[in-house]
Scaffold this motif. Structure first.
Motif, PDB file in Angstrom:
ATOM      1  N   ASN A 107       3.324  -4.136   9.238  1.00  0.00           N
ATOM      2  CA  ASN A 107       2.464  -4.548   8.131  1.00  0.00           C
ATOM      3  C   ASN A 107       3.111  -4.321   6.768  1.00  0.00           C
ATOM      4  OD1 ASN A 107       1.968  -1.815   9.287  1.00  0.00           O
ATOM      5  ND2 ASN A 107       0.975  -1.542   7.283  1.00  0.00           N
ATOM      6  N   HIS A 108       2.867  -5.301   5.880  1.00  0.00           N
ATOM      7  CA  HIS A 108       3.273  -5.188   4.473  1.00  0.00           C
ATOM      8  C   HIS A 108       2.048  -5.255   3.558  1.00  0.00           C
ATOM      9  CE1 HIS A 108       7.094  -6.160   6.414  1.00  0.00           C
ATOM     10  NE2 HIS A 108       7.731  -5.846   5.311  1.00  0.00           N
ATOM     11  N   ASN A 109       0.933  -5.763   4.080  1.00  0.00           N
ATOM     12  CA  ASN A 109      -0.372  -5.728   3.406  1.00  0.00           C
ATOM     13  C   ASN A 109      -0.403  -6.447   2.050  1.00  0.00           C
ATOM     14  OD1 ASN A 109       0.032  -2.729   4.876  1.00  0.00           O
ATOM     15  ND2 ASN A 109      -1.804  -3.851   5.466  1.00  0.00           N
ATOM     16  N   HIS A 110       0.309  -7.575   1.978  1.00  0.00           N
ATOM     17  CA  HIS A 110       0.291  -8.346   0.732  1.00  0.00           C
ATOM     18  C   HIS A 110      -0.842  -9.377   0.680  1.00  0.00           C
ATOM     19  CE1 HIS A 110       3.854  -6.711  -1.107  1.00  0.00           C
ATOM     20  NE2 HIS A 110       4.481  -6.795   0.048  1.00  0.00           N
ATOM     21  N   HIS A 111      -1.526  -9.586   1.799  1.00  0.00           N
ATOM     22  CA  HIS A 111      -2.584 -10.596   1.833  1.00  0.00           C
ATOM     23  C   HIS A 111      -3.938  -9.912   1.952  1.00  0.00           C
ATOM     24  CE1 HIS A 111       0.330 -13.859   2.213  1.00  0.00           C
ATOM     25  NE2 HIS A 111       1.001 -13.043   2.997  1.00  0.00           N
ATOM     26  N   PRO A 112      -5.015 -10.563   1.472  1.00  0.00           N
ATOM     27  CA  PRO A 112      -6.339  -9.937   1.529  1.00  0.00           C
ATOM     28  C   PRO A 112      -6.767  -9.617   2.960  1.00  0.00           C
ATOM     29  CG  PRO A 112      -6.388 -11.930   0.190  1.00  0.00           C
ATOM     30  CD  PRO A 112      -5.039 -11.886   0.836  1.00  0.00           C
ATOM     31  N   LEU A 159       0.827  -1.208   0.000  1.00  0.00           N
ATOM     32  CA  LEU A 159       0.000   0.000   0.000  1.00  0.00           C
ATOM     33  C   LEU A 159       0.863   1.261   0.000  1.00  0.00           C
ATOM     34  CD1 LEU A 159      -2.754  -1.015   2.615  1.00  0.00           C
ATOM     35  CD2 LEU A 159      -2.754  -1.342   0.125  1.00  0.00           C
ATOM     36  N   THR A 160       0.333   2.308  -0.598  1.00  0.00           N
ATOM     37  CA  THR A 160       1.066   3.584  -0.611  1.00  0.00           C
ATOM     38  C   THR A 160       0.959   4.238   0.774  1.00  0.00           C
ATOM     39  OG1 THR A 160      -0.883   4.863  -1.209  1.00  0.00           O
ATOM     40  CG2 THR A 160       0.419   3.952  -3.040  1.00  0.00           C
ATOM     41  N   PRO A 161       1.822   5.196   1.051  1.00  0.00           N
ATOM     42  CA  PRO A 161       1.706   5.919   2.328  1.00  0.00           C
ATOM     43  C   PRO A 161       0.318   6.540   2.519  1.00  0.00           C
ATOM     44  CG  PRO A 161       3.816   6.388   1.305  1.00  0.00           C
ATOM     45  CD  PRO A 161       3.036   5.578   0.307  1.00  0.00           C
ATOM     46  N   GLU A 162      -0.307   7.033   1.466  1.00  0.00           N
ATOM     47  CA  GLU A 162      -1.648   7.623   1.570  1.00  0.00           C
ATOM     48  C   GLU A 162      -2.680   6.559   1.929  1.00  0.00           C
ATOM     49  OE1 GLU A 162       0.388   7.934  -0.986  1.00  0.00           O
ATOM     50  OE2 GLU A 162       0.835  10.070  -1.131  1.00  0.00           O
ATOM     51  N   GLU A 163      -2.570   5.378   1.291  1.00  0.00           N
ATOM     52  CA  GLU A 163      -3.523   4.294   1.605  1.00  0.00           C
ATOM     53  C   GLU A 163      -3.364   3.836   3.054  1.00  0.00           C
ATOM     54  OE1 GLU A 163      -4.039   2.255  -2.808  1.00  0.00           O
ATOM     55  OE2 GLU A 163      -2.228   1.804  -1.655  1.00  0.00           O
ATOM     56  N   ILE A 164      -2.140   3.794   3.523  1.00  0.00           N
ATOM     57  CA  ILE A 164      -1.904   3.436   4.936  1.00  0.00           C
ATOM     58  C   ILE A 164      -2.603   4.436   5.843  1.00  0.00           C
ATOM     59  CG2 ILE A 164      -0.128   3.357   6.749  1.00  0.00           C
ATOM     60  CD1 ILE A 164      -0.139   0.851   5.035  1.00  0.00           C
ATOM     61  N   LYS A 165      -2.441   5.708   5.564  1.00  0.00           N
ATOM     62  CA  LYS A 165      -3.107   6.726   6.379  1.00  0.00           C
ATOM     63  C   LYS A 165      -4.619   6.489   6.396  1.00  0.00           C
ATOM     64  CE  LYS A 165      -4.420  11.564   6.487  1.00  0.00           C
ATOM     65  NZ  LYS A 165      -4.219  12.941   6.016  1.00  0.00           N
ATOM     66  N   ALA A 216      -6.277 -14.795   7.074  1.00  0.00           N
ATOM     67  CA  ALA A 216      -5.555 -14.929   8.353  1.00  0.00           C
ATOM     68  C   ALA A 216      -4.231 -14.187   8.323  1.00  0.00           C
ATOM     69  CB  ALA A 216      -5.314 -16.410   8.646  1.00  0.00           C
ATOM     70  N   LYS A 217      -3.665 -14.006   7.120  1.00  0.00           N
ATOM     71  CA  LYS A 217      -2.339 -13.402   7.024  1.00  0.00           C
ATOM     72  C   LYS A 217      -2.373 -11.880   6.838  1.00  0.00           C
ATOM     73  CE  LYS A 217       0.335 -17.442   5.742  1.00  0.00           C
ATOM     74  NZ  LYS A 217       1.303 -18.037   4.812  1.00  0.00           N
ATOM     75  N   TRP A 218      -3.570 -11.287   6.855  1.00  0.00           N
ATOM     76  CA  TRP A 218      -3.657  -9.821   6.840  1.00  0.00           C
ATOM     77  C   TRP A 218      -2.899  -9.314   8.068  1.00  0.00           C
ATOM     78  CZ3 TRP A 218      -4.745  -5.591   4.188  1.00  0.00           C
ATOM     79  CH2 TRP A 218      -5.087  -4.419   4.859  1.00  0.00           C
ATOM     80  N   ASP A 219      -2.011  -8.343   7.866  1.00  0.00           N
ATOM     81  CA  ASP A 219      -1.082  -8.012   8.953  1.00  0.00           C
ATOM     82  C   ASP A 219      -1.238  -6.598   9.520  1.00  0.00           C
ATOM     83  OD1 ASP A 219      -0.083  -6.826   6.684  1.00  0.00           O
ATOM     84  OD2 ASP A 219       1.839  -7.865   6.686  1.00  0.00           O
ATOM     85  N   SER A 220      -2.415  -6.002   9.361  1.00  0.00           N
ATOM     86  CA  SER A 220      -2.664  -4.698   9.996  1.00  0.00           C
ATOM     87  C   SER A 220      -3.641  -4.830  11.149  1.00  0.00           C
ATOM     88  CB  SER A 220      -3.220  -3.693   8.982  1.00  0.00           C
ATOM     89  OG  SER A 220      -2.182  -3.122   8.220  1.00  0.00           O
ATOM     90  N   PHE A 221      -3.511  -3.930  12.109  1.00  0.00           N
ATOM     91  CA  PHE A 221      -4.464  -3.689  13.219  1.00  0.00           C
ATOM     92  C   PHE A 221      -4.411  -4.731  14.344  1.00  0.00           C
ATOM     93  CE2 PHE A 221      -7.005  -2.478   9.240  1.00  0.00           C
ATOM     94  CZ  PHE A 221      -6.388  -1.251   9.115  1.00  0.00           C
ATOM     95  N   GLY A 222      -3.337  -5.504  14.444  1.00  0.00           N
ATOM     96  CA  GLY A 222      -3.281  -6.535  15.488  1.00  0.00           C
ATOM     97  C   GLY A 222      -2.356  -6.213  16.646  1.00  0.00           C
TER      98      GLY A 222
END
Ligand code: ZN
Ligand code: ZN
Length: 344
Positions: free
Chosen positions: A220-225, A28-34, A229-235
């Motif tokens: 987070n690298h956000n390569h998974h949907p 994701l871009t820095p803007e999408e992360i925000k 289970a492998k989504w890596d944001s918000f944990g």
């Protein structure tokens, strides 16, 4: 008399202190992360792309503070080996700059350690001393400590990352000096399947007398949907208590240790009164206390009802204390360790 360990005044700001974007190998871009982090109630993201520090202060708004940082690697075997392959050990450290504008990256090398995603393409965005020679890193305690020391002298906030994923043990990390905090939890590694719960490693450093805090972060690298289970944001997140959402206030709160790490629960108050440490929190199944000695303590209701506060006696022989709050799903939140001589 009451002594507040987390400041009595100010606001708690939810933060992710370890994050990758398309500047290096994130999806994701820095803007999408925000956008996605703001939607989840975060106020702060430290942008810590691999090996190159690129500031994103253009994303600053009234309710969102980007911190300027990067993650430095040291790889056994040198600067060109893909650290995701094989069994080589590595050491990853995040550095967050005290400078809000035009942060300067120290110890830069124009060509080494630029193998993560878009690193090479974006290296020209780095503000470094063009007159300084390339800084060569080696996977040795001496080299790692020299690198940490230079950033420490420049006032950076420095965290030691994901020892489990890095295949580092006490033999390696007990040599590292000068970090402000370590990742007691790294959610990105956990989401991949690693057992990246590092409270025992944290205690190892405390037993060495290191005055070090603990954070939880996504990495987070956000390569998974998002629904996998492998989504890596918000944990894994860190709540920082600061007077206001300004770069200076938040950075100073980090350096002072005014924060706690969490995978879910919230800690609302932490203070000393009448020889006890008091904690108030969101509904918890269990609240436990570690003291650095062969003494510990715990509170929980055996009928299954939840608790929202606890008070524990402190004794002169305790080395330090830190408290863990476990919510109904047994997700932890961790205070940092407070050494007894620090709070007397
Ligand atoms: Zn890393
Ligand atoms: Zn990372």
């Amino acid at each position: 008399m009451r002594t507040y360990l987390l400041p009595e005044t100010g606001n708690f700001y939810k933060s992710n202190l370890h994050c990758h974007t398309t500047i290096s190998d994130g999806a994701l871009t820095p803007e999408e992360i925000k956008r996605i982090y703001k939607e989840e109630g975060y106020s702060i993201v430290a942008y810590t792309d691999h090996n190159i520090m690129v500031a994103h202060q253009e994303l600053r708004d009234e309710n969102f503070l980007p911190l300027n940082g990067f993650e430095g690697d040291f790889n056994e075997g040198g600067a060109t080996i893909d650290p995701n392959l094989g069994t080589i050990r590595c050491c990853h450290i995040c550095f967050i700059s005290p400078e809000e504008h035009n942060p300067r990256q120290l110890c830069f090398h124009r060509s080494e350690y630029l193998f993560h995603g878009n690193n090479k393409k974006n290296a020209e965005l780095v503000n470094y001393d063009r007159n300084a020679p390339d800084y060569v890193r080696a996977y040795t305690p001496e080299s790692i400590n020299d690198y940490i020391g230079q950033f420490k002298d420049a006032g950076f906030f420095i965290t030691y990352n994901h020892p489990t994923w890095s295949l580092e043990t006490y033999r390696e990390f007990s040599n590292y000096e000068g970090m402000d905090a370590m990742e007691i939890h790294n959610y990105g590694c956990y989401a991949c399947g690693f057992d990246e719960e590092n409270s025992r490693y944290y205690d190892d450093l405390l037993h060495l007398g290191r005055r070090i805090g603990c954070i939880a972060a996504d990495d987070n690298h956000n390569h998974h949907p998002r629904d996998s289970a492998k989504w890596d944001s918000f944990g894994g997140f860190t709540y920082i208590k600061a007077p206001a959402l300004t770069y200076a206030d938040v950075f100073a709160a980090l350096k002072r240790g005014d924060y706690y790490a969490s995978r879910g629960p919230q800690i609302t108050e932490l203070y000393l009164e009448d020889g006890k440490v008091h904690i108030k929190c969101s509904p918890a199944r269990r609240i436990s206390l570690v003291l650095g000695t062969r003494r510990a303590d715990v509170r929980m209701n055996t009928d299954g009802t939840l608790i929202t506060e606890a008070a524990f006696d402190l004794k002169p022989r305790d080395m330090f204390f830190r408290i863990t709050v476990w919510d109904e799903q047994m997700r932890p939140a961790y205070t940092r360790a407070y050494f007894m001589d620090e709070v007397r």
